[in-house]
Design a protein around this motif. Sequence first.
Motif, short mmCIF file in Angstrom:
data_model
loop_
_atom_site.label_atom_id
_atom_site.label_comp_id
_atom_site.label_asym_id
_atom_site.label_seq_id
_atom_site.Cartn_x
_atom_site.Cartn_y
_atom_site.Cartn_z
N GLY A 137 0.79 -1.22 0.00
CA GLY A 137 0.00 0.00 0.00
C GLY A 137 0.82 1.26 0.00
N ARG A 138 2.12 1.16 -0.25
CA ARG A 138 2.94 2.37 -0.30
C ARG A 138 2.69 3.10 -1.60
NH1 ARG A 138 8.98 1.74 0.55
NH2 ARG A 138 8.76 0.22 -1.13
N PRO A 139 2.79 4.43 -1.60
CA PRO A 139 2.56 5.18 -2.85
C PRO A 139 3.67 4.89 -3.85
CG PRO A 139 3.33 6.64 -1.11
CD PRO A 139 3.02 5.33 -0.45
N GLN A 140 3.28 4.77 -5.11
CA GLN A 140 4.24 4.48 -6.17
C GLN A 140 5.05 5.73 -6.48
OE1 GLN A 140 4.63 1.53 -7.29
NE2 GLN A 140 6.07 1.86 -8.97
N PRO A 141 6.41 5.66 -6.42
CA PRO A 141 7.20 6.85 -6.74
C PRO A 141 7.06 7.21 -8.21
CG PRO A 141 8.62 4.95 -6.47
CD PRO A 141 7.24 4.51 -6.07
N SER A 142 7.09 8.50 -8.48
CA SER A 142 6.95 8.96 -9.85
C SER A 142 8.25 8.84 -10.64
CB SER A 142 6.50 10.43 -9.87
OG SER A 142 7.43 11.24 -9.16
N GLY A 143 9.36 8.59 -9.95
CA GLY A 143 10.65 8.45 -10.61
C GLY A 143 11.68 7.95 -9.64
N PRO A 144 12.85 7.55 -10.16
CA PRO A 144 13.91 7.05 -9.26
C PRO A 144 14.51 8.12 -8.38
CG PRO A 144 14.71 7.21 -11.52
CD PRO A 144 13.24 7.50 -11.58
N TRP A 145 14.23 9.39 -8.67
CA TRP A 145 14.80 10.46 -7.84
C TRP A 145 14.02 10.64 -6.53
CZ3 TRP A 145 12.64 10.85 -12.63
CH2 TRP A 145 11.35 11.35 -12.71
N GLU A 146 12.83 10.07 -6.46
CA GLU A 146 12.03 10.18 -5.24
C GLU A 146 12.39 9.04 -4.29
OE1 GLU A 146 7.90 10.44 -5.85
OE2 GLU A 146 7.96 12.30 -7.00
N GLN A 147 12.64 9.37 -3.05
CA GLN A 147 12.97 8.39 -2.02
C GLN A 147 11.78 8.26 -1.08
OE1 GLN A 147 15.62 6.54 -2.02
NE2 GLN A 147 16.53 7.57 -3.80
N SER A 148 11.35 7.05 -0.86
CA SER A 148 10.20 6.82 0.01
C SER A 148 10.60 7.02 1.47
CB SER A 148 9.66 5.41 -0.20
OG SER A 148 8.59 5.15 0.67
N SER A 149 9.76 7.69 2.21
CA SER A 149 10.03 7.93 3.64
C SER A 149 9.61 6.75 4.50
CB SER A 149 9.29 9.19 4.11
OG SER A 149 7.90 9.05 3.90
N GLU A 150 8.76 5.89 4.00
CA GLU A 150 8.30 4.74 4.77
C GLU A 150 9.21 3.54 4.51
OE1 GLU A 150 4.30 3.95 3.80
OE2 GLU A 150 3.55 5.93 4.41
N PRO A 151 9.47 2.73 5.51
CA PRO A 151 10.34 1.56 5.30
C PRO A 151 9.67 0.53 4.40
CG PRO A 151 9.38 1.49 7.50
CD PRO A 151 9.00 2.83 6.92
N ALA A 152 10.51 -0.19 3.63
CA ALA A 152 9.99 -1.21 2.72
C ALA A 152 9.56 -2.46 3.48
CB ALA A 152 11.02 -1.55 1.66
N PHE A 153 10.18 -2.72 4.64
CA PHE A 153 9.86 -3.91 5.42
C PHE A 153 9.50 -3.48 6.84
CE2 PHE A 153 12.64 -5.29 2.07
CZ PHE A 153 12.08 -6.48 1.65
N ILE A 154 8.50 -4.11 7.39
CA ILE A 154 8.06 -3.81 8.75
C ILE A 154 7.97 -5.12 9.53
CG2 ILE A 154 6.79 -1.72 8.12
CD1 ILE A 154 4.23 -3.37 8.14
N GLN A 155 8.11 -5.01 10.85
CA GLN A 155 7.99 -6.16 11.73
C GLN A 155 6.57 -6.21 12.29
OE1 GLN A 155 11.07 -5.88 14.70
NE2 GLN A 155 12.53 -7.02 13.44
N THR A 156 5.96 -7.35 12.17
CA THR A 156 4.60 -7.53 12.67
C THR A 156 4.41 -8.97 13.11
OG1 THR A 156 2.27 -7.28 12.09
CG2 THR A 156 3.73 -8.08 10.37
N ALA A 157 3.39 -9.19 13.96
CA ALA A 157 3.09 -10.53 14.45
C ALA A 157 2.14 -11.22 13.47
CB ALA A 157 2.45 -10.45 15.84
#
Length: 832
Positions: free
Chosen positions: A528-548
């Motif tokens: 559900g992360r927003p799709q970056p419009s280009g490679p110059w945009e860096q996502s602020s949310e982590p790609a992996f999260i820890q959950t039970a």
Amino acid sequence: MSQRKFEEIKKANEAAAKKFVEEHFSSSSEEEGDEDFEGKRGKIVANTFITYTTQTDGDLRELERTKQYVNEAFQAGAMTCLICIASVKRNQAVWSCSGCFCIFHMPCIQKWAKDSQFLVSSLTDDDFGKRDYPWPCPKCRFEYKRSETPSRYYCYCGKVEDPPLDPWLVPHSCGQICEREFKPPCGHKCLLLCHPGPCPPCPKMVTTTCYCKKAKPIPRRCSAKEWSCQLPCGRKLLCGQHKCENPCHAGNCQPCPRVSRQKCVCGKKVAERSCASPLWHCDQVCGKTLSCGNHTCEQVCHVGACGECPRSGKRACPCQKSKFSLPCTEDVPTCGDSCDKVLECGLHRCSQRCHRGPCETCRQEVEKHCRCGKHTKRMPCHKSYLCETKCVKMRDCQKHQCRRKCCPGNCPPCDQNCGRTLGCRNHKCPSVCHRGSCYPCPETVDVKCNCGNAKVTVPCGRERTTRPPKCKELCSRPPSCHHTSQEKHRCHFGPCPPCHQLCQKVLEKCGHLCSTSCHDQALIRQTGRPQPSGPWEQSSEPAFIQTALPCPPCQVPIPVECLGKHEVSPLPCHVAGPYSCKRVCGRLLDCQNHTCMKECHKVTEVDGCTGKNKAGSECLHCEEGCSKSRPLGCPHPCVLPCHPGDCPPCVQMLRIKCHCKITSLYVECRKITTADVNEKNLLSCCKNQCPKELPCGHRCKEMCHPGECPFNCNQKVKLRCPCKRIKKELQCSKVRENQVSIECDTTCKEMKRKASEIKEAEAKAALEEEKRKQQAELEAFENRLKGRRKKNRKKDEVAIELSPWQKYKYYLFPVCGVAMALFAWYFAYGAD
């Protein structure tokens, strides 16, 4: 094009994230591998120095220092150049200080030596570059001469220039025996392979006695050959009265510690003093009457005679121009002449008459220059003249002006602090302001593990790039999952590795315990992360999260029988139930010949039969023809469908060939299949004569029969003698068996002899005829040849002139032979 590039960058980012996850999960195993490697390396170094520690009384401090240098040489990034604060690599040229054994990069130490000599020689312009100034080691300040500046890369022992890189040797080592002299020298040489750091203590065993020479000699390490037997020394002390009571020791004995009453030098006072210092002086004036009888000795407690009266003999006036011989009771008068002593200014003399006491200050007015030489002023000679002009010259640091009033030109060294940031980036230079590079930071920093129990000391500035030491203590953090205790693992930085213990939670549906690994903190990709419009945009949310994650379906094996009752297989608890094993049913059909070919299925019991091999109503019904084996020789199939029991006899007609393969016969199939060998031979006989030929060429006389024809030919054949004259008729079988033969008689032999004589006479006549023809041809040829000789006789009488070769060939052959022999001799011996 841009979309394709975006997809490539997206794939690269996903691969990097996957690699990060794999490294995160495998960190614990890598740490264990590093620990195993360090343990093996420690064992190797310990085995190298084991011969130095097997004997007692050795100096272990220097040995530990050598071990530390060898360990740092093997450990990547442990050796640091203090000049550039960078790691020393295996393939870089280095130089080792002979005082502190610190290792520097070759270009760094060469630049350091050059800068140090330049700074020292540039203090004054007069001796710049003329004197041979030393340069110091950056760490221990051990001074080296200018000629000792390193210019070539040598190994630690100094034997090999540019030692090759060998992964099996200590870095920068030549691999040969060190053979450096021990310090202090003992006559032995180091036996280790070329190594960094100081040589360990001498391991040789020597036989030596104690300091006091009382004990028997015993074998000891050469590095610890001096030892004490701990018995009283017993040597006489300097006081000459007592003996040394200390245990056996090296060097001179300590002063006598006893106390006694002793007189001073002059003998007026008596005091209790140490026996080691019997001579002492009191604080009273001597007071003895001198030889003049008028004055007393003014010296403090002294040894020997007091000496002559200081006022006796000739004495000079205060200006030292006149001398008088007066009694010691009278003072010397002034002479009345001018004093003429040089005043304090050093330029003028005292103009007063001879006087006692010091001369007065010079009061003459002179033209004085200030100290810097820029201004002049008329003023008293005894006063100094300093102008207010401030010096604008740069001090030796070449950063600050002198700013001293009336500076004579010899500006003092800069007294301000340097304050420049050192190479460590943590401290500033504490030295006085100077030129050139600052000395390396003298501070050291402890790099600790997470719990602080393990630490390693590194030069300041290396703590950011130095890997923390491997701590052997267990991690003390509380578990982050539902378990009461976590798996044992070593101290570490960052989050603890994922828990690998079994979950053991009770499942709600079946009541079994969860047998998978703990999944309270599973690392999953965030959706559900927003799709970056280009490679110059860096996502602020982590790609992996820890959950039970919830417990997976129960995997406890439950024994379950398949539908066709072929097997009992253990199935996971969450899917346990009737199932098909995917095998062929295999139950015997009603035809008793075939089995059910359907996939494993449910079978309803019929008539209370519980047999596993009995087909049910759900099984297939046999629709095939009879496939039972036919009698031997019957090619016809059974006319009935698939049935139980034996097939009926075959009544079809079978076409067969007779024994001679000419006539076709028709016989019932059952007669052929049930007949024995004799009956089959009769059924296959056509009742005609056998058409086969015997080996003799005649036809077989027997009726159609199987197998080979019998050899009993009775036909008549003609037989002749060898000369073909006699002829007889005999039976064929006897002739083939060589039982009968016809020989030539006397008539045949006589005819044969006459025929041979005729042949010999014919051959002899032919030979004579041939000789006669050859003789006739030879005579004819000679006659033709005689006629030609008469015609050409005159032509032959003409003289033929010989050529030079024909004249001198008998002389040229020896000359050429001699020349070739000389030529061969010259090539064989003359070329050498």
